[in-house]
Design a protein around this motif. Structure first.
Motif, short mmCIF file in Angstrom:
data_model
loop_
_atom_site.label_atom_id
_atom_site.label_comp_id
_atom_site.label_asym_id
_atom_site.label_seq_id
_atom_site.Cartn_x
_atom_site.Cartn_y
_atom_site.Cartn_z
N GLY A 199 14.94 25.10 -54.05
CA GLY A 199 13.66 25.23 -54.75
C GLY A 199 12.76 26.28 -54.15
O GLY A 199 11.53 26.18 -54.23
N CYS A 200 13.34 27.30 -53.53
CA CYS A 200 12.56 28.35 -52.87
C CYS A 200 11.86 29.21 -53.92
O CYS A 200 12.49 29.71 -54.86
CB CYS A 200 13.48 29.21 -52.02
SG CYS A 200 12.64 30.55 -51.15
N THR A 201 10.55 29.39 -53.76
CA THR A 201 9.78 30.17 -54.74
C THR A 201 8.98 31.31 -54.11
O THR A 201 8.15 31.93 -54.78
CB THR A 201 8.82 29.24 -55.50
OG1 THR A 201 7.99 28.53 -54.56
CG2 THR A 201 9.58 28.25 -56.37
N ARG A 222 16.00 36.96 -64.71
CA ARG A 222 17.08 37.15 -65.68
C ARG A 222 17.98 35.91 -65.77
O ARG A 222 18.43 35.54 -66.86
CB ARG A 222 17.92 38.37 -65.28
CG ARG A 222 17.21 39.69 -65.50
CD ARG A 222 18.07 40.85 -64.99
NE ARG A 222 17.43 42.13 -65.22
CZ ARG A 222 17.55 42.87 -66.32
NH1 ARG A 222 18.32 42.42 -67.32
NH2 ARG A 222 16.94 44.02 -66.45
N VAL A 223 18.26 35.29 -64.61
CA VAL A 223 19.21 34.17 -64.58
C VAL A 223 18.52 32.83 -64.82
O VAL A 223 19.07 31.94 -65.48
CB VAL A 223 19.97 34.16 -63.23
CG1 VAL A 223 20.93 32.96 -63.16
CG2 VAL A 223 20.73 35.47 -63.03
N ARG A 224 17.32 32.68 -64.29
CA ARG A 224 16.58 31.42 -64.41
C ARG A 224 15.15 31.73 -64.88
O ARG A 224 14.18 31.62 -64.11
CB ARG A 224 16.55 30.67 -63.07
CG ARG A 224 17.92 30.50 -62.40
CD ARG A 224 17.82 29.57 -61.19
NE ARG A 224 17.82 28.19 -61.62
CZ ARG A 224 17.45 27.15 -60.84
NH1 ARG A 224 17.00 27.37 -59.62
NH2 ARG A 224 17.50 25.93 -61.31
N PRO A 225 15.00 32.16 -66.09
CA PRO A 225 13.70 32.65 -66.57
C PRO A 225 12.59 31.62 -66.54
O PRO A 225 11.40 31.98 -66.59
CB PRO A 225 14.01 33.09 -68.02
CG PRO A 225 15.24 32.35 -68.40
CD PRO A 225 16.04 32.22 -67.15
N GLU A 226 12.95 30.34 -66.42
CA GLU A 226 11.91 29.31 -66.38
C GLU A 226 11.25 29.20 -65.00
O GLU A 226 10.22 28.53 -64.85
CB GLU A 226 12.52 27.95 -66.76
CG GLU A 226 13.38 27.28 -65.68
CD GLU A 226 14.77 27.88 -65.51
OE1 GLU A 226 15.53 27.42 -64.64
OE2 GLU A 226 15.09 28.83 -66.27
N GLN A 227 11.81 29.88 -64.00
CA GLN A 227 11.30 29.78 -62.63
C GLN A 227 10.14 30.75 -62.39
O GLN A 227 10.18 31.92 -62.82
CB GLN A 227 12.42 30.08 -61.63
CG GLN A 227 13.53 29.02 -61.58
CD GLN A 227 13.02 27.71 -60.98
OE1 GLN A 227 12.51 27.69 -59.87
NE2 GLN A 227 13.16 26.64 -61.75
N SER A 228 9.11 30.28 -61.70
CA SER A 228 8.00 31.13 -61.29
C SER A 228 8.16 31.41 -59.79
O SER A 228 8.04 30.49 -58.97
CB SER A 228 6.67 30.43 -61.55
OG SER A 228 5.58 31.21 -61.07
N VAL A 229 8.48 32.64 -59.46
CA VAL A 229 8.75 32.99 -58.06
C VAL A 229 7.91 34.19 -57.64
O VAL A 229 7.45 34.98 -58.48
CB VAL A 229 10.25 33.29 -57.84
CG1 VAL A 229 11.09 32.03 -58.02
CG2 VAL A 229 10.73 34.39 -58.78
N HIS A 230 7.72 34.31 -56.33
CA HIS A 230 6.83 35.34 -55.80
C HIS A 230 7.44 36.01 -54.57
O HIS A 230 8.41 35.53 -53.98
CB HIS A 230 5.49 34.72 -55.40
CG HIS A 230 4.69 34.25 -56.57
ND1 HIS A 230 3.85 35.07 -57.28
CD2 HIS A 230 4.61 33.02 -57.17
CE1 HIS A 230 3.28 34.39 -58.25
NE2 HIS A 230 3.73 33.14 -58.21
N ALA A 231 6.83 37.13 -54.20
CA ALA A 231 7.21 37.86 -52.98
C ALA A 231 5.94 38.35 -52.30
O ALA A 231 4.93 38.62 -52.96
CB ALA A 231 8.12 39.03 -53.31
N MET A 232 6.02 38.44 -50.99
CA MET A 232 4.89 38.95 -50.20
C MET A 232 5.45 39.74 -49.04
O MET A 232 6.42 39.31 -48.40
CB MET A 232 4.03 37.79 -49.70
CG MET A 232 2.77 38.22 -48.98
SD MET A 232 1.82 36.79 -48.40
CE MET A 232 2.73 36.37 -46.92
N SER A 233 4.87 40.89 -48.76
CA SER A 233 5.33 41.70 -47.63
C SER A 233 4.24 41.83 -46.58
O SER A 233 3.05 41.77 -46.88
CB SER A 233 5.77 43.09 -48.11
OG SER A 233 4.66 43.85 -48.56
N THR A 234 4.69 42.00 -45.34
CA THR A 234 3.78 42.24 -44.23
C THR A 234 3.78 43.73 -43.91
O THR A 234 4.77 44.43 -44.17
CB THR A 234 4.22 41.46 -42.98
OG1 THR A 234 5.56 41.81 -42.66
CG2 THR A 234 4.14 39.96 -43.23
N PRO A 235 2.70 44.25 -43.36
CA PRO A 235 2.63 45.70 -43.10
C PRO A 235 3.49 46.12 -41.91
O PRO A 235 3.83 45.31 -41.05
CB PRO A 235 1.15 45.92 -42.82
CG PRO A 235 0.67 44.61 -42.27
CD PRO A 235 1.46 43.55 -43.00
#
Length: 437
Positions: A199-201, A222-235
């Motif tokens: 369940g990683c988001t 594309r594979v699991r369009p119902e999932q709400s997922v995010h990304a965050m980067s550090t400088p």
């Protein structure tokens, strides 16, 4: 490596973690900032950070990710620490040249070493217990046909070519192999698989990984369009001149004490630039805003005391190598410059400290202090060495040389039957090793 996890569960509410990361300048980019901030404040989020075993140790650049992972867990979120047994066999494309492929046996050994370095920073108990994962678990059984049909079809070559490292390689004489070109697909698979299994988001990574992070989001959509997922980067952490942080004259500053000694590790932080010390305190330590403000005041008004640098060095060495090692190297650092007892240092710590100094080897026996000053390069000539001694600027094992140019040392002066510390003035140090029968 030893890390205390007593503070791993804190009273800091999850809703504050975004503001905390922002204040510490740990957010370079993110997907939907409003949605991500709301998600982090609403309850436990399962997130992951990946580390590839392309060397037998992590270095201090990786600490930005490790400590960010720790901060999020302290705020109540659930970390997945991925050590890439599969992606480590390929390697993320570098902008300059192809990586050397290591054998599966070597990479497997490095996976174990990196796991052992990461695990002490996390808490593996309680409701938000950490989990270690290895992407070899879901890639080793996949055939080439399955990889191309099930994963490859979701990626558009044009978008993959736009990645900075790939673009740089395409425009160079080195070019890029299909092996490294496919790395982006493998990392994207990790996010998809962790979303399915745990369940990683949220995926985190350095700013240089932004293309890979967003590729993982695109694959999940594309594979699991119902999932709400995010990304965050550090400088990317840099020095005041903009150059890469984490290097010394000897190369990278490693977390493995056999590759970078605890003393050298401590000294790296002690030598941090005044112009960047507040930034480093925010990124790497767990000190409060009030504590950092006090150290910032000291750095501004009493820079020669280097209180902020020593606080940083002490905390980082304790985090990575343990409190005992931090105490030993701090004592060694003081003793080298006359602030402690050299004879009280254990042989290993003394050896690590002297290894950072200019050195000379001489045969066992009696030698003049003049010869020691010249042999170590502290004096350019015997006449210059004589002037140093006549001016009272010569020291052996932190004791001022009082015998003038006739002063000598012998095996009875050796530290641990091996070393002599020579000092000219207050700050110029060198080590002499007496060898032979």
């Amino acid at each position: 490596m030893t890390v205390s996890t007593e503070e791993s569960v804190t009273s800091a509410p999850a809703a504050n973690v975004w503001d905390e990361l922002t204040w510490r300048n740990l957010i370079s980019a993110s997907t939907d900032e409003t949605a991500l901030k709301q998600m982090l404040g609403a309850g436990p989020v399962t997130y992951y950070i990946g580390f590839d075993p392309t060397a037998p140790s992590l270095h201090i650049g990786h600490l930005v990710q490790i400590l960010t992972m720790r901060r999020l867990q302290q705020a109540g979120h659930r970390p997945l620490a991925l050590v890439g047994g599969a992606t480590g066999l390929i390697g993320d494309p570098r902008p300059t040249a192809e990586r050397v492929l290591n054998s599966p046996e070597v990479v497997a050994g490095w996976v174990d070493k990196l796991r052992a370095q990461i695990e002490p920073f996390l808490d593996f108990t309680g409701p938000n217990a950490a989990t270690m994962v290895n992407n070899l678990d879901w890639t080793s059984g996949m055939s080439a046909i399955e990889f191309l049909r099930d994963m490859g079809k979701h990626f558009r070559v044009g978008k993959m070519l736009s990645k900075d490292a790939v673009s740089a390689r395409l425009n160079s004489d080195a070019g890029i192999s299909y092996t490294e070109f496919s790395y982006q697909i493998l990392q994207s698979m990790d996010y998809l698989e962790l979303n399915r299994r745990h369940g990683c988001t949220l995926q985190l990574g350095g700013s240089d990984q932004w293309g890979n992070l967003t590729a993982g989001i695109d694959l999940i959509h594309r594979v699991r369009p119902e999932q709400s997922v995010h990304a965050m980067s550090t400088p990317l952490i840099t020095k005041a001149d903009g150059s890469k942080f984490g290097k010394s004259e000897g190369g990278a500053i490693w977390l493995d004490p056999t590759m970078t000694s605890p003393y050298a590790f401590f000294q790296f932080w002690v030598n941090a630039e005044d112009a960047k010390i507040v930034d480093y305190l925010k990124v790497f330590t767990f000190r409060t805003a009030e504590e950092i403000a006090e150290l910032a005041e000291s750095a501004a008004t009493r820079p020669q005391a280097r209180e902020a640098q020593r606080a940083l060095a002490r905390e980082m060495t304790t985090l990575v190598h343990g409190e005992l090692a931090a105490t030993r190297v701090e004592e060694a650092s003081k003793a080298l410059f006359g602030g402690g007892d050299l004879s009280g240092l254990d042989e290993g710590t003394l050896g690590d400290a002297l290894a950072e100094l200019p050195k000379a080897q001489l045969p066992r026996g009696e030698h003049s202090v003049i010869d020691l000053l010249v042999a170590t390069g502290l004096s350019k000539s015997k006449s210059e060495a004589r002037r140093t001694l006549s001016d009272g600027g010569g020291y052996v094992n932190n004791a001022k040389v009082t015998g003038g140019e006739a002063a000598t040392v012998s095996t009875s002066d050796l530290l641990h039957d091996r070393w002599i510390l020579v000092r000219r003035g207050r700050r110029q140090l060198a080590a002499v090793e007496l060898v032979g029968e």
